[in-house]
Design an enzyme around this catalytic site. Structure first.
Site, PDB file in Angstrom:
ATOM      1  N   LYS A  11       0.637  -1.378   0.434  1.00  0.00           N
ATOM      2  CA  LYS A  11      -0.251  -0.314  -0.206  1.00  0.00           C
ATOM      3  C   LYS A  11       0.692   1.589  -0.077  1.00  0.00           C
ATOM      4  O   LYS A  11       2.041   1.393   0.224  1.00  0.00           O
ATOM      5  CB  LYS A  11      -1.462   0.512   1.029  1.00  0.00           C
ATOM      6  CG  LYS A  11      -0.403   0.006   3.222  1.00  0.00           C
ATOM      7  CD  LYS A  11       0.015   1.440   3.667  1.00  0.00           C
ATOM      8  CE  LYS A  11       0.647   1.446   4.252  1.00  0.00           C
ATOM      9  NZ  LYS A  11       2.063   2.379   4.615  1.00  0.00           N
ATOM     10  N   ALA A 105       4.316  -1.580   3.504  1.00  0.00           N
ATOM     11  CA  ALA A 105       3.283  -2.445   4.855  1.00  0.00           C
ATOM     12  C   ALA A 105       3.280  -2.889   4.214  1.00  0.00           C
ATOM     13  O   ALA A 105       2.881  -4.667   4.381  1.00  0.00           O
ATOM     14  CB  ALA A 105       1.571  -2.443   4.226  1.00  0.00           C
ATOM     15  N   GLY A 107       5.413  -6.607   5.608  1.00  0.00           N
ATOM     16  CA  GLY A 107       5.008  -7.019   6.516  1.00  0.00           C
ATOM     17  C   GLY A 107       3.696  -7.549   7.184  1.00  0.00           C
ATOM     18  O   GLY A 107       3.057  -8.306   7.537  1.00  0.00           O
ATOM     19  N   THR A 109       1.214  -6.804   4.752  1.00  0.00           N
ATOM     20  CA  THR A 109       0.285  -7.441   3.935  1.00  0.00           C
ATOM     21  C   THR A 109       1.153  -9.334   4.061  1.00  0.00           C
ATOM     22  O   THR A 109      -0.430 -10.059   3.676  1.00  0.00           O
ATOM     23  CB  THR A 109       0.353  -6.667   2.596  1.00  0.00           C
ATOM     24  OG1 THR A 109      -0.254  -7.379   1.607  1.00  0.00           O
ATOM     25  CG2 THR A 109       1.907  -7.078   2.012  1.00  0.00           C
ATOM     26  N   ASP A 141      -1.746  -1.109   9.823  1.00  0.00           N
ATOM     27  CA  ASP A 141      -2.712  -1.895   8.554  1.00  0.00           C
ATOM     28  C   ASP A 141      -2.444  -2.502   8.141  1.00  0.00           C
ATOM     29  O   ASP A 141      -3.312  -2.944   7.061  1.00  0.00           O
ATOM     30  CB  ASP A 141      -1.113  -1.533   7.633  1.00  0.00           C
ATOM     31  CG  ASP A 141      -0.297   0.296   8.208  1.00  0.00           C
ATOM     32  OD1 ASP A 141      -1.119   0.876   8.248  1.00  0.00           O
ATOM     33  OD2 ASP A 141       0.264   0.470   7.885  1.00  0.00           O
TER      34      ASP A 141
END
Ligand code: C5P
Length: 316
Positions: A11, A105, A107, A109, A141
């Site tokens: 992202k 993000a 890690g 995701t 996140d």
């Protein structure tokens, strides 16, 4: 052994405003998060021996408990002990494409993909909001990464309001491979410098959040206008990261001065910087320009697009 392959997109933050602090040590945020089609692939399979094993050939990615993907399995084992005892452990292979410790993000995701993968492997049938609740335990996140697309994120970043689909906007992304910024450091430093501007009462926080909801960036997103979006992107964390990391500042300034760039911003706590451009042809010209201006093999450049999805099954 059952197995699944999942696509886990990165992202970027089209908007990040820090509006207050919280008793739990986190910050109250208003963000607009956007999935991009730069993605990792996560392969997950049951191994039948009650162990969790993470494999990744990227040297900066840990394969122990410090990897959020590993902790996602532990969380599922704790939440569903009977199923864990029946199905046993899992092997996870991370095929890394997303730059590490980049504000993208990566890690989070990967952890989101593991939650979805285990839901499938163990036939749990969890709803999106149940998965998001579990994701929020792992990181701010992770809930967004599950569903992806374009969303306003408030609270710690875990409360989501989806916005209309914004796919096919071209992005040029840059990151120095060896440069990492600690998210914890960025927020702590912001607090040390700017806590005097934090809103204190619930009513002011709600008013501020609503102002973003009805503000220029959301209008630009709803009208799918890359030029308007680019003019309204914002990230408060630039105020602490850019002065402390001259390479990021230089990259940011170079993007801003490059023909064809509609707007540029650091993503999350950095150090990656993205530029919004009009077309694929422009993206290629912008990439070439940056590459020839910064002759440093440590600099990685990507051309990507906004994407309208979060975790999904890889095409077989
Ligand atoms: O939730 P996550 O683990 O991604 O956050 C990393 C760090 O960033 C936290 O430990 C905290 O220091 C900071 N943070 C914050 N406020 C947020 C999100 C993150 O202060 N809303």
């Amino acid at each position: 052994m059952r197995s699944y392959s999942l696509i886990a997109p990165a992202k970027i933050n089209l908007y990040l405003e820090i509006i207050g602090d919280r008793p739990d040590g986190y910050h109250e945020l208003v963000m607009i998060l956007q999935s991009i089609d730069l993605a990792d692939q996560i392969d997950i399979q049951t191994n039948g021996d009650q162990n969790i094993r993470v494999y990744c050939d990227h040297p900066q990615v840990p394969t122990d408990k410090s990897n959020l993907a590993y902790r996602a399995v532990e969380l599922m084992a704790q939440e569903f002990p009977t199923v864990w005892n029946t199905h046993g452990g899992v092997d996870i292979t991370i095929h890394k494409q997303i730059p590490v410790a980049a504000g993208l993000a990566g890690g989070s995701t990967n952890a989101a993909a593991v939650l979805v993968g285990i839901d499938l492997l163990w036939d749990l049938g969890l709803t999106q909001s149940e998965l998001e609740e579990l994701g929020a335990i792992l990181g701010s996140d992770v809930p967004f990464c599950l569903g992806g697309g374009t969303a306003i994120a408030t609270g710690r970043g875990e409360r989501l309001s989806p916005l209309s689909i914004l796919d096919n906007i071209y992005i040029v992304l840059a990151k120095y491979r060896s440069l990492e910024v600690s998210t914890g450091w960025a927020y702590k430093t912001y607090k040390q410098n700017f806590a005097n501007s934090y809103l204190q009462d619930r009513e002011s926080l709600t008013t501020r959040t609503q102002a973003v909801h009805s503000g220029a960036i959301v209008k630009a997103i709803l009208s799918k206008d890359p030029g308007q979006i680019a003019q309204n992107i914002h990230n408060d964390l630039e105020r602490v990261v850019l002065p402390a990391y001259p390479q990021v500042l230089q990259l940011r300034e170079l993007f801003a001065a490059t023909e064809g760039v509609l707007g540029t911003m650091m993503s999350g706590s950095g150090p990656s910087v993205f530029a919004i451009v009009e077309s694929l042809a422009q993206a290629e010209l912008v990439k070439q320009h940056i590459q020839s201006a910064i002759l440093d093999p440590d600099l990685e450049l990507f051309i990507t697009r906004t994407a309208n999805h979060g975790i999904k099954l890889a095409p077989s």
